[in-house]
Motif scaffolding. Structure first.
Motif, PDB file in Angstrom:
ATOM      1  N   GLY A 156      31.365  29.217  40.352  1.00 43.04           N
ATOM      2  CA  GLY A 156      31.848  27.885  40.736  1.00 43.04           C
ATOM      3  C   GLY A 156      33.251  27.954  41.316  1.00 43.04           C
ATOM      4  N   ALA A 157      34.089  28.804  40.707  1.00 43.74           N
ATOM      5  CA  ALA A 157      35.461  28.951  41.214  1.00 43.74           C
ATOM      6  C   ALA A 157      35.435  29.525  42.631  1.00 43.74           C
ATOM      7  CB  ALA A 157      36.271  29.853  40.284  1.00 43.74           C
ATOM      8  N   LEU A 158      34.532  30.467  42.861  1.00 51.38           N
ATOM      9  CA  LEU A 158      34.420  31.035  44.210  1.00 51.38           C
ATOM     10  C   LEU A 158      33.959  29.964  45.202  1.00 51.38           C
ATOM     11  CD1 LEU A 158      32.774  34.495  43.369  1.00 51.38           C
ATOM     12  CD2 LEU A 158      35.017  34.158  44.424  1.00 51.38           C
ATOM     13  N   LEU A 159      32.900  29.236  44.818  1.00 51.38           N
ATOM     14  CA  LEU A 159      32.352  28.218  45.717  1.00 51.38           C
ATOM     15  C   LEU A 159      33.384  27.147  46.046  1.00 51.38           C
ATOM     16  CD1 LEU A 159      28.894  27.961  43.966  1.00 51.38           C
ATOM     17  CD2 LEU A 159      29.219  28.479  46.410  1.00 51.38           C
ATOM     18  N   ALA A 160      34.228  26.828  45.058  1.00 47.10           N
ATOM     19  CA  ALA A 160      35.209  25.753  45.256  1.00 47.10           C
ATOM     20  C   ALA A 160      36.224  26.099  46.341  1.00 47.10           C
ATOM     21  CB  ALA A 160      35.925  25.468  43.934  1.00 47.10           C
ATOM     22  N   HIS A 161      36.321  27.388  46.664  1.00 43.50           N
ATOM     23  CA  HIS A 161      37.319  27.798  47.648  1.00 43.50           C
ATOM     24  C   HIS A 161      36.685  28.589  48.793  1.00 43.50           C
ATOM     25  CE1 HIS A 161      39.680  27.015  43.973  1.00 43.50           C
ATOM     26  NE2 HIS A 161      40.541  26.523  44.826  1.00 43.50           N
ATOM     27  N   GLY A 162      35.458  28.237  49.143  1.00 48.08           N
ATOM     28  CA  GLY A 162      34.800  28.928  50.255  1.00 48.08           C
ATOM     29  C   GLY A 162      34.685  30.421  50.021  1.00 48.08           C
ATOM     30  N   CYS A 163      34.562  30.808  48.752  1.00 51.03           N
ATOM     31  CA  CYS A 163      34.457  32.212  48.329  1.00 51.03           C
ATOM     32  C   CYS A 163      35.728  33.013  48.605  1.00 51.03           C
ATOM     33  CB  CYS A 163      33.238  32.909  48.935  1.00 51.03           C
ATOM     34  SG  CYS A 163      31.713  32.369  48.135  1.00 51.03           S
ATOM     35  N   SER A 164      36.831  32.335  48.842  1.00 45.14           N
ATOM     36  CA  SER A 164      38.091  33.052  49.061  1.00 45.14           C
ATOM     37  C   SER A 164      38.988  32.956  47.831  1.00 45.14           C
ATOM     38  CB  SER A 164      38.835  32.484  50.266  1.00 45.14           C
ATOM     39  OG  SER A 164      40.121  33.073  50.324  1.00 45.14           O
ATOM     40  N   LEU A 165      39.253  34.100  47.231  1.00 41.93           N
ATOM     41  CA  LEU A 165      40.208  34.117  46.112  1.00 41.93           C
ATOM     42  C   LEU A 165      41.638  34.101  46.623  1.00 41.93           C
ATOM     43  CD1 LEU A 165      38.343  36.622  43.792  1.00 41.93           C
ATOM     44  CD2 LEU A 165      38.640  34.161  43.463  1.00 41.93           C
ATOM     45  N   VAL A 166      41.825  34.489  47.882  1.00 39.43           N
ATOM     46  CA  VAL A 166      43.153  34.334  48.487  1.00 39.43           C
ATOM     47  C   VAL A 166      43.500  32.853  48.483  1.00 39.43           C
ATOM     48  CG1 VAL A 166      44.482  34.564  50.622  1.00 39.43           C
ATOM     49  CG2 VAL A 166      42.968  36.418  49.904  1.00 39.43           C
ATOM     50  N   ALA A 167      42.542  32.022  48.939  1.00 42.65           N
ATOM     51  CA  ALA A 167      42.774  30.575  48.976  1.00 42.65           C
ATOM     52  C   ALA A 167      42.896  30.003  47.568  1.00 42.65           C
ATOM     53  CB  ALA A 167      41.626  29.895  49.726  1.00 42.65           C
ATOM     54  N   ALA A 168      42.073  30.508  46.645  1.00 47.40           N
ATOM     55  CA  ALA A 168      42.079  29.969  45.277  1.00 47.40           C
ATOM     56  C   ALA A 168      43.374  30.281  44.541  1.00 47.40           C
ATOM     57  CB  ALA A 168      40.890  30.538  44.494  1.00 47.40           C
ATOM     58  N   ASN A 169      44.104  31.283  45.008  1.00 47.39           N
ATOM     59  CA  ASN A 169      45.282  31.747  44.262  1.00 47.39           C
ATOM     60  C   ASN A 169      46.604  31.498  45.002  1.00 47.39           C
ATOM     61  OD1 ASN A 169      44.607  33.418  41.627  1.00 47.39           O
ATOM     62  ND2 ASN A 169      42.944  33.739  43.083  1.00 47.39           N
ATOM     63  N   THR A 170      46.639  30.446  45.789  1.00 50.25           N
ATOM     64  CA  THR A 170      47.865  30.175  46.555  1.00 50.25           C
ATOM     65  C   THR A 170      49.075  30.038  45.622  1.00 50.25           C
ATOM     66  OG1 THR A 170      46.445  28.945  48.029  1.00 50.25           O
ATOM     67  CG2 THR A 170      48.791  28.722  48.397  1.00 50.25           C
ATOM     68  N   ARG A 171      48.943  29.182  44.603  1.00 51.57           N
ATOM     69  CA  ARG A 171      50.045  28.968  43.640  1.00 51.57           C
ATOM     70  C   ARG A 171      50.398  30.260  42.929  1.00 51.57           C
ATOM     71  NH1 ARG A 171      47.997  24.731  39.309  1.00 51.57           N
ATOM     72  NH2 ARG A 171      46.423  26.349  39.369  1.00 51.57           N
ATOM     73  N   GLU A 172      49.343  30.938  42.450  1.00 54.00           N
ATOM     74  CA  GLU A 172      49.543  32.149  41.648  1.00 54.00           C
ATOM     75  C   GLU A 172      50.233  33.228  42.478  1.00 54.00           C
ATOM     76  OE1 GLU A 172      46.873  30.329  41.816  1.00 54.00           O
ATOM     77  OE2 GLU A 172      46.233  29.858  39.768  1.00 54.00           O
ATOM     78  N   ARG A 173      49.768  33.391  43.729  1.00 58.89           N
ATOM     79  CA  ARG A 173      50.355  34.447  44.561  1.00 58.89           C
ATOM     80  C   ARG A 173      51.840  34.186  44.786  1.00 58.89           C
ATOM     81  NH1 ARG A 173      48.411  35.002  49.623  1.00 58.89           N
ATOM     82  NH2 ARG A 173      47.410  32.973  49.647  1.00 58.89           N
ATOM     83  N   ALA A 174      52.179  32.907  45.003  1.00 56.30           N
ATOM     84  CA  ALA A 174      53.598  32.569  45.220  1.00 56.30           C
ATOM     85  C   ALA A 174      54.405  32.829  43.942  1.00 56.30           C
ATOM     86  CB  ALA A 174      53.718  31.107  45.641  1.00 56.30           C
ATOM     87  N   ALA A 175      53.839  32.459  42.795  1.00 58.17           N
ATOM     88  CA  ALA A 175      54.575  32.630  41.531  1.00 58.17           C
ATOM     89  C   ALA A 175      54.787  34.111  41.216  1.00 58.17           C
ATOM     90  CB  ALA A 175      53.805  31.948  40.392  1.00 58.17           C
ATOM     91  N   TYR A 176      53.757  34.923  41.408  1.00 57.23           N
ATOM     92  CA  TYR A 176      53.903  36.353  41.096  1.00 57.23           C
ATOM     93  C   TYR A 176      54.884  37.022  42.068  1.00 57.23           C
ATOM     94  CZ  TYR A 176      49.766  35.648  38.139  1.00 57.23           C
ATOM     95  OH  TYR A 176      48.886  35.203  37.193  1.00 57.23           O
ATOM     96  N   ALA A 177      54.826  36.628  43.340  1.00 58.06           N
ATOM     97  CA  ALA A 177      55.756  37.203  44.323  1.00 58.06           C
ATOM     98  C   ALA A 177      57.193  36.825  43.956  1.00 58.06           C
ATOM     99  CB  ALA A 177      55.413  36.709  45.722  1.00 58.06           C
ATOM    100  N   ARG A 178      57.386  35.547  43.597  1.00 57.26           N
ATOM    101  CA  ARG A 178      58.727  35.091  43.193  1.00 57.26           C
ATOM    102  C   ARG A 178      59.200  35.869  41.963  1.00 57.26           C
ATOM    103  NH1 ARG A 178      58.062  29.887  40.100  1.00 57.26           N
ATOM    104  NH2 ARG A 178      57.395  31.473  38.622  1.00 57.26           N
ATOM    105  N   ASN A 179      58.319  36.036  40.978  1.00 53.81           N
ATOM    106  CA  ASN A 179      58.708  36.733  39.747  1.00 53.81           C
ATOM    107  C   ASN A 179      59.055  38.199  39.999  1.00 53.81           C
ATOM    108  OD1 ASN A 179      58.311  34.437  38.317  1.00 53.81           O
ATOM    109  ND2 ASN A 179      56.666  35.214  37.008  1.00 53.81           N
TER     110      ASN A 179
END
Ligand code: PLP
Length: 472
Positions: free
Chosen positions: A343-366
């Protein structure tokens, strides 16, 4: 039973609770538990191996010092989790079964409630994810959805360990879960030098040849080309191509483990995975949804498109052989857990890059916050050194004294900061003068507090008498 050495029971030791008529019974009251029924030496040797104690030890320290700032845990950031998402993802997957795949109510019930297909029920979605995010094109039949990436490792190593001459090569330092899985299947692991480039290709070639000269059969080399755990190192594009060429020339499989690849921090963009570059079916690819969706689901997968000839002459993907092993280990991966991930994959067109926009920014900042914070606390000239990973969760700090479990305990008790001794990632007992810091489960403010405390610990250690040199 008294604790050996007496003293108060530590907070992490929950006692041995059993249930008697619904009432918990503290078995430690039973004196006969002091008498052993079995010796650990009579169990599989892996049980007594340090690699299998490693995760428990680190968890115990974390549980015993809950107030310490943890720069140890490689867990995803918890504040982004929302229980409502679990329900939403489950419903999204149910609707996918009904609306996209045309399942009737009975088929939906069977898919979600029953035992299921050994290789999994979200393999098509995983294949779409790999195409969308990684430009990896694979037949969904080459995918086995597993109980975490950890099970994927175990299945691959179990299959590759055909006899006593088989050995695995692994870039050192190595993720301890890989070493532990190899122990469980009696597969010796031989280190290949990693270094700042992520892998020393000359050493890989030398290790393959040395093993063969000794009459051994190197079955594969385990690599983490993107933001490795624990080193944070990545392999550049040119070296990835050379690694594939070397694997072909030496007739070696590569096991590519990629839990952190989405989390690049330097804005330079991502480098193709080995599997995306693999035109000769040299790479068995391991994936995890623990860092990109949620670890609680315990869902990962493997891609094994190598062709295997079966005893009856039919040829099929290695994934089919691995599924046989899985059928005797976990039968199938929880359909509910797969549905949540699906369901998580489907919610973002099967893109985890798209699903993790917030997370990617937070980890990069950290990660930037961590390396900037290290630079501020240990200005040049300093005997303290660290790497600057291009992404991921981890960085390694080298110090001029050995870093062991006793120092970690002291760090937790007296300084209130947790980290991971790098010694846990080497398969020998040589002292290691380095520690791993993780940025994934903390805020920038916690990173600051943790680094202040770590700096105090390091200053006190440096002020002590000189210590023998150790591997950094
Ligand atoms: C390199 C590496 N591989 C595999 C795993 C295990 O992943 P999973 O939680 O999906 O079993 C981890 C977990 O931290 C990891 O760091």
């Amino acid at each position: 039973m008294r604790r050996p050495g007496g003293g108060p029971r530590p907070a992490y030791d929950h006692g041995r609770l059993n249930v008697d008529g619904g009432r918990p019974v503290d078995l430690s009251a039973h004196a006969d538990l002091a008498v052993a029924d079995l010796e650990v030496a009579d169990l599989h040797p892996a049980v007594g191996d340090p690699a299998l104690n490693s995760m428990n030890f680190l968890n115990e320290v974390a549980q015993r010092y809950p107030d310490a700032v943890s720069l140890a845990a490689g867990r995803p950031y918890e504040e982004f989790f929302d229980v409502a998402d679990l329900h939403r993802h489950l419903e999204t997957f149910r609707a996918h079964l009904a609306d996209d795949l045309g399942y009737g109510p009975a088929q939906v019930h069977r898919a979600l409630f029953q035992y299921g297909r050994t290789k999994g029920i979200i393999h098509d979605l995983v294949a779409r994810n790999l195409a969308v995010d990684e430009e990896i094109t694979v037949d969904p039949e080459s995918i086995v959805v597993t109980v975490g990436c950890q099970e994927a490792m175990l299945l691959v190593l179990r299959a590759l360990r055909a006899g006593p001459a088989d050995v695995l090569l692994a870039v050192a330092p190595t993720y301890v879960g890989l070493t532990g899985a190899a122990r469980l299947v009696d597969l010796p692991v031989r280190p290949v030098a990693g270094g700042p480039a992520g892998i020393d290709l000359a050493d890989l070639r030398a290790q393959v040849r040395r093993a063969r000269a000794e009459g051994l059969r190197p079955r594969a080399c385990y690599v983490m080309p993107d933001f490795a755990n624990p080193s944070g190192a990545s392999i550049g594009l040119a070296d990835r191509r050379r690694l594939l060429d070397l694997a072909a020339a030496e007739d070696l499989l590569l096991i590519e483990d990629n839990p952190y690849g989405l989390f690049h921090a330097d804005g330079a963009g991502r480098v193709p995975t080995l599997k995306a570059l693999d035109t000769g079916r040299r790479v068995v690819y391991l994936g995890s949804f623990a860092k990109t969706v949620l670890p609680g689901a315990r869902v990962g997968y493997l891609v094994a498109d190598q062709r295997v000839r079966d005893a009856d002459g039919t040829v099929g993907p290695l994934a089919d052989q691995l599924a046989k092993i899985k059928s005797m280990v976990t039968v199938n991966t929880s359909a509910i857990a797969q549905a949540v991930v699906g369901g998580a994959l489907l919610a973002h067109g099967c893109s985890l890059v798209a699903a993790n926009t917030r997370e990617r920014a937070a980890y990069a900042r950290n990660l930037r916050h961590l390396v900037d914070g290290l630079a501020r606390r240990f200005p040049d000239p300093s005997p303290v050194r660290w790497n600057v990973p291009a992404g991921g969760f981890f960085a390694v700090v080298s110090v001029p004294f050995p870093v062991d479990d006793a120092l970690l305990r002291r760090s937790a008790e007296d300084y209130g900061v947790l980290w991971t001794p790098m010694a846990h990632f080497y398969d020998d007992t040589a002292p290691v003068a380095a520690l791993r810091l993780s940025i994934s489960a903390v805020t920038p403010a916690q990173i600051d507090t943790g680094l202040d405390r770590l700096a105090a610990l390091i200053a006190d250690e440096l002020a002590r008498s000189p210590v023998p040199a150790a591997r950094g």
